[in-house]
Write an enzyme that holds these catalytic residues in place. Structure first.
Site, PDB file in Angstrom:
ATOM      1  N   CYS A  71       1.489   5.258  -3.327  1.00  0.00           N
ATOM      2  CA  CYS A  71       2.546   6.087  -2.726  1.00  0.00           C
ATOM      3  C   CYS A  71       1.895   6.953  -1.651  1.00  0.00           C
ATOM      4  CB  CYS A  71       3.209   6.952  -3.796  1.00  0.00           C
ATOM      5  SG  CYS A  71       4.445   8.071  -3.121  1.00  0.00           S
ATOM      6  N   GLU A  91      13.502   1.904  -0.972  1.00  0.00           N
ATOM      7  CA  GLU A  91      12.329   1.808  -1.857  1.00  0.00           C
ATOM      8  C   GLU A  91      12.638   1.101  -3.174  1.00  0.00           C
ATOM      9  OE1 GLU A  91       9.684   4.980  -2.666  1.00  0.00           O
ATOM     10  OE2 GLU A  91       9.971   5.893  -0.706  1.00  0.00           O
ATOM     11  N   GLY A 104       5.482   2.517   3.331  1.00  0.00           N
ATOM     12  CA  GLY A 104       6.432   1.753   4.151  1.00  0.00           C
ATOM     13  C   GLY A 104       6.121   1.928   5.628  1.00  0.00           C
ATOM     14  N   HIS A 136       5.729  -4.783   0.469  1.00  0.00           N
ATOM     15  CA  HIS A 136       6.731  -4.380   1.471  1.00  0.00           C
ATOM     16  C   HIS A 136       7.236  -5.590   2.248  1.00  0.00           C
ATOM     17  CE1 HIS A 136       6.071   0.022   1.288  1.00  0.00           C
ATOM     18  NE2 HIS A 136       4.881  -0.353   0.850  1.00  0.00           N
ATOM     19  N   CYS A 141       8.918   6.995   3.577  1.00  0.00           N
ATOM     20  CA  CYS A 141       8.046   6.220   2.678  1.00  0.00           C
ATOM     21  C   CYS A 141       6.720   6.029   3.422  1.00  0.00           C
ATOM     22  CB  CYS A 141       8.691   4.882   2.347  1.00  0.00           C
ATOM     23  SG  CYS A 141       7.636   3.821   1.334  1.00  0.00           S
TER      24      CYS A 141
HETATM   25  N1  LIG Z   1       8.747   2.888  -4.336  1.00  0.00           N
HETATM   26  C1  LIG Z   1       7.380   2.495  -4.064  1.00  0.00           C
HETATM   27  C2  LIG Z   1       6.373   3.534  -4.466  1.00  0.00           C
HETATM   28  C3  LIG Z   1       6.494   4.842  -3.702  1.00  0.00           C
HETATM   29  C4  LIG Z   1       6.224   4.725  -2.207  1.00  0.00           C
HETATM   30  C5  LIG Z   1       6.286   6.045  -1.516  1.00  0.00           C
HETATM   31  N2  LIG Z   1       7.437   6.802  -1.537  1.00  0.00           N
HETATM   32  C6  LIG Z   1       5.395   6.203  -0.318  1.00  0.00           C
HETATM   33  O1  LIG Z   1       5.456   7.276   0.312  1.00  0.00           O
HETATM   34  O2  LIG Z   1       4.578   5.330  -0.043  1.00  0.00           O
HETATM   35  C7  LIG Z   1       7.055   1.185  -4.810  1.00  0.00           C
HETATM   36  O3  LIG Z   1       7.743   0.851  -5.776  1.00  0.00           O
HETATM   37  O4  LIG Z   1       6.112   0.509  -4.400  1.00  0.00           O
END
Ligand SMILES: N[C@@H](CCC[C@H](N)C(=O)O)C(=O)O
Length: 276
Positions: free
Chosen positions: A75, A210, A222, A161, A219
């Site tokens: 994250c 997400e 992301g 991703h 994100c």
């Molecule tokens: N939802 C993501 C994990 C969290 C990612 C995050 N908010 C970021 O800032 O990178 C997953 O399930 O991979």
């Protein structure tokens, strides 16, 4: 038991950060889901847990749970908040912090009072490592979504991703395509879905649906994946400013086998305690 937590955010991607260096608790997936609830709980996109390291070469171990209770590998916005948290709580005095996550070691550097620079590691592009079902690595893949043909890039920043190019993020079908791509069978561990709009070679806009949460205001991983996808398509330069609904991240990626560097803010909102 009463558990102390700190509510934080990175560009509106919000977290409950819990110190399990000085407190002891076992938090189940069901408890994470309950605490993540914005009406009946604290409300957050991810819970971040700070633990002593298992590896003597690093300073801490950092675990990440999505609002749906699933434990995930990485994250980016959370990493910046983690660095600010361990300094504010005086768990370390270092400006450079090495931390182990379930996808490997990342390095964080506090820059002044507000910003944190994170070496997010080398993106993984081989389909098996993402994981994504494809015969060989490509810059873009064609994917069928109930008779709709989509073109996307697939990138792992430790977590998976999909990145789609759009004309305008404001009108992009984030809430329609996001959940369907998150659960697409070619992403066996589900995925985060980014909608990337190129403004020019050094500026882009991004919205992310997400995995395990839904659309968030930002994100970090992301944004890194979107930079990589934009560069694989020859559309972005090495250093890019990525505008997300919650604010802006500075990103840099030199290319294959090089790490992505992300710089941005980490903000403390309040301290609380909750009975588990
Ligand atoms: N939802 C993501 C994990 C969290 C990612 C995050 N908010 C970021 O800032 O990178 C997953 O399930 O991979």
């Amino acid at each position: 038991m009463l558990l102390r937590f700190t509510k934080m955010h990175g560009l509106g991607n919000d977290f409950a950060v819990i110190d399990l260096v000085t407190q002891h608790a076992r938090i189940s997936a069901e408890q994470v889901r309950r605490l993540a609830d914005r009406h009946f709980g604290i409300g957050f996109d991810q819970m971040l847990i700070v633990e002593p390291p298992q590896n003597p070469e690093v300073d801490f171990r950092y675990r990440i749970f999505n609002a749906d209770g699933s434990e995930v590998e990485q994250c980016g916005n959370g990493a910046r908040c983690f660095a600010r948290f361990v300094r504010d709580k005086k768990l370390t005095h270092k400006d450079r912090i090495r931390v182990e996550t379930s996808s490997g070691v990342i390095e964080l550097q506090l820059v002044g009072n507000k910003e944190v620079r994170v070496n997010m590691g080398v993106p993984m592009l081989e389909p098996a490592a993402i994981p994504f079902q494809a015969d060989a690595r490509q810059a873009t893949y064609e994917l069928d979504l109930e008779r709709q043909a989509l073109t996307l890039s697939a990138v792992s920043m430790g977590n998976p991703h999909a990145v789609l190019l759009v004309e305008d993020v404001d009108s992009a079908p984030v809430l329609e395509l996001g959940p369907r791509l998150e659960h697409h069978p070619r992403f066996p561990q589900r995925c985060n879905v980014g909608f990337l709009q190129i403004i020019n070679r050094r500026e882009a806009r991004l919205r992310v649906f997400e995995r395990g949460v839904g659309e968030t205001l930002a994100c970090g991983t992301g944004a890194c994946a979107a930079l990589v996808a934009g560069r694989l398509r020859g559309l972005l330069d090495e250093e890019v400013t990525m505008q997300l609904p919650g604010g802006t991240l500075k990103l840099a990626w030199k290319g294959d086998n090089q790490p992505v560097i992300m710089t941005g803010p980490a903000t403390r909102v309040y301290e609380g305690q909750i009975r588990l």
